[in-house]
Design an enzyme around this catalytic site. Structure first.
Site, PDB file in Angstrom:
ATOM      1  N   LYS A 119       0.853  -1.187   0.000  1.00 57.34           N
ATOM      2  CA  LYS A 119       0.000   0.000   0.000  1.00 57.34           C
ATOM      3  C   LYS A 119       0.891   1.240   0.000  1.00 57.34           C
ATOM      4  CE  LYS A 119      -3.751   2.312   2.511  1.00 57.34           C
ATOM      5  NZ  LYS A 119      -4.832   2.151   3.490  1.00 57.34           N
ATOM      6  N   ASP A 125     -13.503   3.882   9.767  1.00 54.52           N
ATOM      7  CA  ASP A 125     -13.807   4.152   8.351  1.00 54.52           C
ATOM      8  C   ASP A 125     -14.353   2.884   7.706  1.00 54.52           C
ATOM      9  OD1 ASP A 125     -13.933   5.603   5.973  1.00 54.52           O
ATOM     10  OD2 ASP A 125     -11.889   5.085   5.389  1.00 54.52           O
TER      11      ASP A 125
HETATM   12  N1  LIG Z   1      -4.329  -6.517   2.043  1.00 57.08           N
HETATM   13  C1  LIG Z   1      -5.039  -6.357   0.920  1.00 57.08           C
HETATM   14  N2  LIG Z   1      -5.403  -7.438   0.176  1.00 57.08           N
HETATM   15  C2  LIG Z   1      -6.112  -7.253  -0.957  1.00 57.08           C
HETATM   16  N3  LIG Z   1      -6.495  -6.074  -1.452  1.00 57.08           N
HETATM   17  C3  LIG Z   1      -6.164  -4.962  -0.767  1.00 57.08           C
HETATM   18  C4  LIG Z   1      -5.422  -5.042   0.452  1.00 57.08           C
HETATM   19  N4  LIG Z   1      -5.246  -3.795   0.915  1.00 57.08           N
HETATM   20  C5  LIG Z   1      -5.836  -2.970   0.037  1.00 57.08           C
HETATM   21  N5  LIG Z   1      -6.395  -3.649  -0.978  1.00 57.08           N
HETATM   22  C6  LIG Z   1      -7.103  -3.079  -2.130  1.00 57.08           C
HETATM   23  O1  LIG Z   1      -6.696  -1.727  -2.322  1.00 57.08           O
HETATM   24  C7  LIG Z   1      -7.788  -0.812  -2.141  1.00 57.08           C
HETATM   25  C8  LIG Z   1      -7.305   0.412  -1.395  1.00 57.08           C
HETATM   26  O2  LIG Z   1      -6.805   0.051  -0.132  1.00 57.08           O
HETATM   27  P1  LIG Z   1      -7.257   0.794   1.212  1.00 57.08           P
HETATM   28  O3  LIG Z   1      -6.407   0.260   2.317  1.00 57.08           O
HETATM   29  O4  LIG Z   1      -8.719   0.707   1.381  1.00 57.08           O
HETATM   30  O5  LIG Z   1      -6.778   2.279   0.888  1.00 57.08           O
HETATM   31  P2  LIG Z   1      -7.518   3.697   0.976  1.00 57.08           P
HETATM   32  O6  LIG Z   1      -7.192   4.218   2.333  1.00 57.08           O
HETATM   33  O7  LIG Z   1      -6.829   4.500  -0.074  1.00 57.08           O
HETATM   34  O8  LIG Z   1      -8.987   3.484   0.744  1.00 57.08           O
HETATM   35  C9  LIG Z   1      -8.804  -1.625  -1.377  1.00 57.08           C
HETATM   36  O9  LIG Z   1     -10.096  -1.136  -1.616  1.00 57.08           O
HETATM   37  C10 LIG Z   1      -8.598  -3.026  -1.911  1.00 57.08           C
HETATM   38  O10 LIG Z   1      -9.220  -3.207  -3.157  1.00 57.08           O
END
Ligand SMILES: Nc1ncnc2c1ncn2[C@@H]1O[C@H](COP(=O)(O)OP(=O)(O)O)[C@@H](O)[C@H]1O
Ligand SMILES: [Mg+2]
Length: 292
Positions: free
Chosen positions: A121, A227
């Protein structure tokens, strides 16, 4: 991703110049050439040569409007520094495709030497919209110079520490692997956000499991997601799920704790009612959280 290719093009001297700018950016957004020279401990000639090279590679912005030329890192350079460190530390060896784009991040799959696949991320707060930055004021405090670099590093640290706290309960939250600067490496669930499912196998079971886990996190971890909703739960076809995106967590003694918990639980309950006809009582659930 472009950045992964760039890593192979850079020499260690280039990285050192970027790191020198990074150090200077703690004090001001743009760093003068003489300061870059100072922090890199290179001679002027080498400093200028490296600056020219990384500028050509589009890794830094230049400000020639003051009496001394100054440079600042762009987000690509910052990605490079973080990825380079993660590769050096043998945490990952390759970056894969983009798997998700959130409000404030890009998430890529990545792999280590053993072929384990993780999610990376990469925080992207503030560069395009400074609205999100205001929200993070409490994270930053009253620091004068608000650098996007610092904010994103802080965000990654905050989420990583949350993942570490929760991970010990062995629930459906990402396993924290490592972090550097504004990048978090965590376990990856190959699936998609709950919101994109038309049907799921046993919605009741999943609903109960989510609520149960949130209760454990509340009672034992003393944490609230803050959130939560159908966008921050990733699910696969087998019914495996992950509750992700812990940046905005708050401790249960936070002034807004109750309303945030109510909103989190409300979002989940509403979604399962609307989409899967699972009836639930938000107040009853909330009471089960508050009761000793
Ligand atoms: N550990 C993970 N495994 C699979 N998909 C993930 C994971 N972390 C994030 N994602 C994907 O990335 C997207 C954005 O991550 P997220 O942590 O929700 O970030 P933001 O704070 O920008 O919303 C998620 O909606 C998901 O689709
Ligand atoms: Mg999200």
């Amino acid at each position: 991703m472009e950045v992964a290719n760039l890593l192979t093009k850079l020499e260690k001297e280039d990285l050192r110049i970027l790191m020198a700018i990074e150090i200077g950016m703690k004090r001001s957004e743009y760093v003068t050439v003489s300061n870059i020279k100072f922090y890199s401990r290179y001679k002027m000639e080498e400093t200028l040569f490296r600056l020219k090279k990384v500028h050509k590679l589009d890794l830094i912005f230049r400000d020639a409007s003051k009496h001394e030329i100054a440079y600042t890192l762009n987000s690509k350079a910052y990605d490079l520094l973080a990825l380079h460190t993660l590769v050096e530390q043998n945490i990952i060896s390759q970056l894969g495709p983009l798997i998700g784009k959130g409000k404030e991040s890009d998430v890529y799959s990545c792999m280590n030497d053993d072929g384990d696949i993780y999610a990376a991320k990469i925080y992207r707060i503030g560069r395009t919209s400074f609205k999100n930055v205001k929200k993070l004021r409490d994270l930053i405090g009253n620091r004068g110079h608000l650098s996007w670099l610092y904010i994103n590093r802080l965000a990654a640290k905050k989420e990583y520490e949350a993942l570490e706290k929760i991970y010990k309960f062995k629930l459906n939250t990402p396993k924290p692997i490592s972090y550097n600067r504004h990048i978090i490496i965590m376990s990856y669930l190959r699936g998609k956000e709950l919101v994109y499912f038309k049907t799921i196998k046993s919605p009741m079971k999943i609903f109960n499991k989510i609520i149960k886990q949130l209760r454990i996190i509340y009672k034992k971890g003393k944490m609230i997601h803050g959130d939560l909703g159908e966008f921050n739960i990733v699910l696969d076809n087998k019914g495996n799920f992950l509750i992700i995106d812990w940046l905005q967590w708050v401790p249960i003694d936070h002034p807004n704790a109750n309303s945030l918990l109510e909103r989190d639980i409300g979002n989940i309950c509403n979604y399962f009612t609307k989409k899967f006809k699972i009836e639930s009582n938000v107040d009853e659930i909330l009471n089960s959280f508050y009761k000793k």
